[in-house]
Design an enzyme around this catalytic site. Structure first.
Site, PDB file in Angstrom:
ATOM      1  N   TYR A 135       0.814  -1.191   0.102  1.00 12.55           N
ATOM      2  CA  TYR A 135      -0.099   0.008   0.119  1.00 12.55           C
ATOM      3  C   TYR A 135       1.027   1.242  -0.094  1.00 12.55           C
ATOM      4  O   TYR A 135       0.598   2.125  -0.705  1.00 12.55           O
ATOM      5  CB  TYR A 135      -1.057   0.102   1.203  1.00 12.55           C
ATOM      6  CG  TYR A 135      -2.127  -1.052   1.142  1.00 12.55           C
ATOM      7  CD1 TYR A 135      -3.194  -0.740   0.426  1.00 12.55           C
ATOM      8  CD2 TYR A 135      -1.855  -2.312   1.706  1.00 12.55           C
ATOM      9  CE1 TYR A 135      -3.955  -2.012   0.341  1.00 12.55           C
ATOM     10  CE2 TYR A 135      -2.805  -3.231   1.813  1.00 12.55           C
ATOM     11  CZ  TYR A 135      -3.794  -2.805   1.150  1.00 12.55           C
ATOM     12  OH  TYR A 135      -5.015  -4.001   1.351  1.00 12.55           O
ATOM     13  N   ARG A 149      -3.520   5.248   3.837  1.00 11.48           N
ATOM     14  CA  ARG A 149      -4.801   4.833   4.315  1.00 11.48           C
ATOM     15  C   ARG A 149      -5.948   5.134   3.069  1.00 11.48           C
ATOM     16  O   ARG A 149      -6.674   4.318   2.986  1.00 11.48           O
ATOM     17  CB  ARG A 149      -5.199   5.701   5.528  1.00 11.48           C
ATOM     18  CG  ARG A 149      -6.484   5.244   5.901  1.00 11.48           C
ATOM     19  CD  ARG A 149      -6.786   5.779   7.341  1.00 11.48           C
ATOM     20  NE  ARG A 149      -5.658   4.994   8.304  1.00 11.48           N
ATOM     21  CZ  ARG A 149      -5.731   5.203   9.527  1.00 11.48           C
ATOM     22  NH1 ARG A 149      -6.975   5.374  10.442  1.00 11.48           N
ATOM     23  NH2 ARG A 149      -5.043   4.634  10.248  1.00 11.48           N
ATOM     24  N   ASN A 158     -12.665  -0.622  -4.496  1.00 16.63           N
ATOM     25  CA  ASN A 158     -12.694  -0.951  -6.209  1.00 16.63           C
ATOM     26  C   ASN A 158     -13.736  -1.496  -6.767  1.00 16.63           C
ATOM     27  O   ASN A 158     -14.349  -3.008  -6.281  1.00 16.63           O
ATOM     28  CB  ASN A 158     -11.265  -1.802  -6.140  1.00 16.63           C
ATOM     29  CG  ASN A 158     -10.920  -2.347  -7.807  1.00 16.63           C
ATOM     30  OD1 ASN A 158     -11.679  -1.669  -8.652  1.00 16.63           O
ATOM     31  ND2 ASN A 158     -10.134  -3.208  -7.656  1.00 16.63           N
ATOM     32  N   CYS A 166      -6.666  -5.139  -7.542  1.00 11.71           N
ATOM     33  CA  CYS A 166      -6.436  -4.467  -6.092  1.00 11.71           C
ATOM     34  C   CYS A 166      -5.949  -5.950  -5.276  1.00 11.71           C
ATOM     35  O   CYS A 166      -5.354  -5.575  -4.263  1.00 11.71           O
ATOM     36  CB  CYS A 166      -7.477  -3.860  -5.619  1.00 11.71           C
ATOM     37  SG  CYS A 166      -8.929  -5.094  -5.436  1.00 11.71           S
ATOM     38  N   HIS A 167      -6.119  -6.949  -5.669  1.00 12.01           N
ATOM     39  CA  HIS A 167      -5.581  -8.027  -4.677  1.00 12.01           C
ATOM     40  C   HIS A 167      -4.029  -8.374  -4.778  1.00 12.01           C
ATOM     41  O   HIS A 167      -3.436  -8.856  -3.793  1.00 12.01           O
ATOM     42  CB  HIS A 167      -6.164  -9.551  -5.192  1.00 12.01           C
ATOM     43  CG  HIS A 167      -5.685  -9.862  -6.624  1.00 12.01           C
ATOM     44  ND1 HIS A 167      -6.581  -9.481  -7.937  1.00 12.01           N
ATOM     45  CD2 HIS A 167      -4.815 -10.431  -7.061  1.00 12.01           C
ATOM     46  CE1 HIS A 167      -6.212  -9.904  -8.826  1.00 12.01           C
ATOM     47  NE2 HIS A 167      -5.106 -10.555  -8.583  1.00 12.01           N
ATOM     48  N   SER A 172       2.976  -3.792   3.939  1.00 12.84           N
ATOM     49  CA  SER A 172       4.547  -3.802   3.888  1.00 12.84           C
ATOM     50  C   SER A 172       5.361  -5.051   4.601  1.00 12.84           C
ATOM     51  O   SER A 172       6.357  -5.225   4.321  1.00 12.84           O
ATOM     52  CB  SER A 172       4.892  -2.568   4.619  1.00 12.84           C
ATOM     53  OG  SER A 172       4.492  -1.319   3.743  1.00 12.84           O
ATOM     54  N   GLU A 193      -1.981 -16.530  -9.041  1.00 10.30           N
ATOM     55  CA  GLU A 193      -0.616 -15.860 -10.043  1.00 10.30           C
ATOM     56  C   GLU A 193       0.665 -16.446  -9.561  1.00 10.30           C
ATOM     57  O   GLU A 193       1.449 -16.036 -10.612  1.00 10.30           O
ATOM     58  CB  GLU A 193      -1.014 -14.465  -9.665  1.00 10.30           C
ATOM     59  CG  GLU A 193      -2.267 -14.185 -10.379  1.00 10.30           C
ATOM     60  CD  GLU A 193      -2.555 -12.353 -10.258  1.00 10.30           C
ATOM     61  OE1 GLU A 193      -1.324 -11.753  -9.946  1.00 10.30           O
ATOM     62  OE2 GLU A 193      -3.850 -11.988 -10.470  1.00 10.30           O
TER      63      GLU A 193
END
Length: 200
Positions: A135, A149, A158, A166-167, A172, A193
């Protein structure tokens, strides 16, 4: 006392009538939105498109009726079940869950996102298949690099999950974080993936 006679309903006739309605629903007679549902390895998906492109993909847990009601309020009330119109999108989802790496090729309609959220979606579309981004790193690519945020909110809202990936955004510390389809679905998509196979 007499009772009304109700003739039996012929499902094949109803389907033909619906197909005829779908075929005629173009131009000025076009509905505001077309939709269909898909059975996928991560559950039932609702796919909704305007004349401009696919505008919404919803997971089963969101509630099909609730999503359609919201879209009726936000885009327009004329909504038609149009499976054939969305066949190209359905084929992409089938291929994706089978391990295909191609980005979504169909037009999309991003009117459900605005401002900074729309900017974040634009950056999300550049995250390659099989890659992850935090993020914070995604925020650093935007016009508000400290808005971590707000990036999380943009991902959480989304309107086109899977289509706009967005997946692929994780925390972090390496944990997956939240996901509209549920964290367990996010884990499975990341595994798909990474390995080409969707785990059970």
């Amino acid at each position: 006392m007499t009772t009304a006679f109700t003739p039996p309903v012929d499902p094949a006739l109803l389907e033909r009538l619906h197909e005829d309605l779908e075929a005629r629903a173009t131009g000025e007679r076009a509905p505001d939105l077309h939709y269909r549902t898909l059975d996928t390895p991560v559950g039932r998906l609702l796919v909704v498109a305007s004349e401009a492109g696919v505008a919404r993909v919803a997971f089963e847990r969101e509630g099909e009726d609730a999503v359609l009601r919201s879209l009726a309020d936000r885009i327009g009330p004329r909504i038609l079940r149009s499976p054939k119109r969305l066949d190209p999108a359905a084929r992409w989802f089938d291929a994706y869950f089978a391990g295909a790496r191609d980005p979504f090729p169909e037009p999309i309609d991003t009117r459900l996102a605005r401002g900074f959220r729309l900017e974040v979606l634009g950056h999300l579309r550049t995250v390659p298949y099989g890659h992850r981004i935090s993020y914070a790193a995604l925020a650093a690519e935007t016009s508000s690099p400290k808005a971590v945020r707000a990036v999380g909110t943009a991902c959480a809202t989304n309107p086109l999950p899977l289509v706009i990936p967005c997946h692929r955004v994780t925390r972090s510390d390496g944990t997956v974080g939240a996901y509209l389809g549920g964290p367990e679905t996010k884990v499975r998509l990341l595994a798909l993936e990474a390995t080409g196979t969707l785990p059970d």
